[in-house]
Design an enzyme around this catalytic site. Structure first.
Site, PDB file in Angstrom:
ATOM      1  CE1 TYR A 152      41.686  42.557  47.613  1.00 12.97           C
ATOM      2  CE2 TYR A 152      41.572  44.954  47.519  1.00 12.97           C
ATOM      3  CZ  TYR A 152      41.091  43.715  47.136  1.00 12.97           C
ATOM      4  OH  TYR A 152      40.032  43.630  46.263  1.00 12.97           O
ATOM      5  CE  LYS A 156      41.999  42.424  43.805  1.00  9.22           C
ATOM      6  NZ  LYS A 156      41.503  41.438  42.820  1.00  9.22           N
TER       7      LYS A 156
END
Length: 227
Positions: A152, A156
């Site tokens: 993640y 991002k």
């Protein structure tokens, strides 16, 4: 009237962002993968719904034809993905999350750029996370440094870099990324410490910037976030 499209807007921060922008006078398209949920959200809010699966080329192309002219694109759709240890980290389980959080953003942006280009005030807001900040991940004073969200965080961080590159390539646009903060939504099983209204605050603010506003920046409710 400003026409705005929000991906993943049938619930959570996307839904709240749509609610606030409609109140501000925007004509808002609720982008949702599930048609029924999207239509229900649009009816509740008073917006318009469009089926949009950010991982599917045909769905995105059809959505672009349906929406037509556009002033603001909010790339909000996202999924949390796996949370492996360093020993468990493997490319295959990461791919579906990257398809939504990173490649989906590129797919949607590419499809809508020709429409945004015709706007007098084109704006793109990419919803990201402080977990994608290299500065915060390595700052002992930041809570982000105590987590290891390998997949993640990497996705991002990619969103952050794409935002900078898009902003450089499209100087007539206002293109920024926003960290909503730890907001109580389905995304984190409602463990977040902020309300959805608080989480949507910076997204709504950056969606309304004019030609004199910032571009190529990283923001949250409090202001500028370090890269």
């Amino acid at each position: 009237m400003t026409t705005t499209l929000i991906t993943g807007a049938n619930k959570g921060i996307g839904f709240e962002t749509a609610k606030q922008l409609l109140a501000a006078g925007h004509d808002v398209w609720i982008g949702a993968r599930d048609v029924t949920r999207g239509e229900a959200a649009a009816r509740e809010l008073g917006g318009r719904s469009v089926q949009l699966d950010v991982t599917d080329d045909a769905s995105v192309a059809a959505a672009a034809e349906t929406v037509g002219a556009l002033d603001v694109l909010i790339n909000n759709a996202g999924v949390p993905g796996p949370l492996p240890t360093a020993f468990e980290l493997d490319p295959e389980p990461m791919r579906p999350m990257f398809e939504v959080n990173l490649f989906g953003l590129v797919r949607v942006t590419k499809a809508f750029l020709p429409r945004l280009e015709k706007s007098a005030r084109p704006v793109i807001v990419n919803v990201t996370s402080g977990l994608g900040s290299l500065h915060l991940a390595t700052d002992p004073e930041s809570i982000a440094s105590s987590f290891t969200p390998f997949a993640y965080g990497a996705a991002k961080a990619g969103v952050n870099m794409l935002t900078v590159q898009y902003a450089k390539a499209l100087p007539a646009f206002r293109i920024n990324c926003v960290d909503p903060g730890f907001t109580a939504t389905d995304f984190n099983r409602h463990q977040g410490t902020q309300t959805v209204a608080e989480g949507a605050e910076a997204v709504v603010r950056l969606a309304q910037v004019g030609p004199e506003g910032p571009t190529g920046g990283f923001f949250d409710r409090a202001g500028v976030v370090p890269w």
